[in-house]
Design an enzyme around this catalytic site. Structure first.
Site, PDB file in Angstrom:
ATOM      1  N   LYS A 122       0.950  -1.292  -0.029  1.00  0.00           N
ATOM      2  CA  LYS A 122      -0.005   0.029  -0.002  1.00  0.00           C
ATOM      3  C   LYS A 122       1.060   1.362   0.070  1.00  0.00           C
ATOM      4  O   LYS A 122       1.882   1.080   0.159  1.00  0.00           O
ATOM      5  CB  LYS A 122      -1.070  -0.050   1.302  1.00  0.00           C
ATOM      6  CG  LYS A 122      -0.209   0.069   2.428  1.00  0.00           C
ATOM      7  CD  LYS A 122       0.068   1.437   3.244  1.00  0.00           C
ATOM      8  CE  LYS A 122       0.744   1.176   4.409  1.00  0.00           C
ATOM      9  NZ  LYS A 122       1.447   2.405   5.062  1.00  0.00           N
ATOM     10  N   ASP A 151      -1.963  -1.413  10.881  1.00  0.00           N
ATOM     11  CA  ASP A 151      -2.168  -1.442   9.106  1.00  0.00           C
ATOM     12  C   ASP A 151      -2.991  -2.738   8.986  1.00  0.00           C
ATOM     13  O   ASP A 151      -3.477  -2.785   7.650  1.00  0.00           O
ATOM     14  CB  ASP A 151      -0.979  -1.583   8.534  1.00  0.00           C
ATOM     15  CG  ASP A 151      -0.296  -0.095   8.616  1.00  0.00           C
ATOM     16  OD1 ASP A 151      -1.073   1.026   8.938  1.00  0.00           O
ATOM     17  OD2 ASP A 151       0.721   0.197   8.055  1.00  0.00           O
TER      18      ASP A 151
END
Length: 268
Positions: free
Chosen positions: A8, A132
């Protein structure tokens, strides 16, 4: 079962204040990108974990993949599996590779063994592994707040744009990243900014970690500057570093011959 945990990037990252629990309240837009690890999970009489690619140092029991399996085993009494990870996303790079691996272990085990558990329930479990991790359960663009685990959908589509990702071979720990942070309230509404004209991102979409980390590691500031010289619409450091990325309208060229620097160019 073979899975492809994605990396990401962070579009903007605001560190707002330090919370009573010791974490920092953050705000960011997380976007999954087409760079992947490879994860294989096969039913087995007992659990085993092996990996190749980028070497992961330390006790295997501390690996997030193993922790994710142990958590699912504890919650749902699942049998053993053979787990193999081909590590390709750099570590300590701000791209969430380890968190993505853990989240994909959880969704993979759910699907493999037919566990009745919603994505929302998995997100809650994943938050205990890392801030995350919940993002990678759904793996779609999100506005993240809290310590990163509070997620809100955002209808962001970067299809057609090119992404250049440069990892300079520098591992930046969370402790080092936060040493120079001065928490503050953002001056802009992150969601409104991101959903607006991308040409405004360069001046207004900020990563609060950049000033301190660029001072410690000037090569990162240099890489970001080079991105703009090449014609990037927007360039920034991802997360707490050390990856720097640029978003381009047309395909950029490769710039670095240094063996310590990993450079990838992909299209959204």
């Amino acid at each position: 079962m073979i899975l492809f945990p994605s990396a990401k990037i962070n579009l903007g990252l605001h560190v707002r204040y330090k919370r009573p629990d010791g974490y920092h309240e953050i705000e960011s837009c997380m976007v999954n990108i087409p760079l992947y690890d490879i994860l294989e999970i096969i039913p087995s009489e007992k659990f085993s974990f092996t990996q190749s690619g980028i070497t992961i140092e330390g006790n295997p029991e501390q690996n997030l993949c193993v922790k994710a399996y142990r958590l699912m085993q504890e919650q749902f009494d699942i049998p053993g599996v053979k787990m193999y990870l081909r590590k390709q996303i750099p570590m300590g790079a701000g791209m969430g590779g380890g968190s993505s691996d853990a989240a994909h272990v959880m969704t993979g085990l759910r699907n493999l063994f037919g566990i009745s558990c919603s994505n929302e329930e998995l997100e809650t479990l994943a938050a205990s592994l890392g801030s995350d991790c919940p993002f990678f359960i759904n793996n779609s663009p999100k506005i993240a707040s809290g310590r990163g685990e509070v997620l809100k959908n955002i209808d962001l589509d970067l299809k057609g744009f090119w992404l250049k990702v440069v990892y300079p071979g520098i591992h930046i720990s969370t402790q080092v990243a936060y040493e120079s942070i001065v928490p503050k309230d953002p001056l802009v509404n992150l969601e409104n900014l991101i959903m607006g004209d991308i040409s405004n991102w360069r001046e207004s979409l900020m990563n609060d970690f950049e000033p301190g980390i660029f001072q410690k590691f000037p090569i990162l500031a240099e890489i970001k500057s080079n991105m703009y010289d090449e014609g990037a619409i927007y360039a920034a450091m991802s997360g707490s570093g050390s990856t720097v990325f640029g978003i381009f309208e047309s395909k950029p060229s490769f710039s670095y011959q240094d063996s310590k620097i990993t450079e990838r160019i992909v299209q959204f």
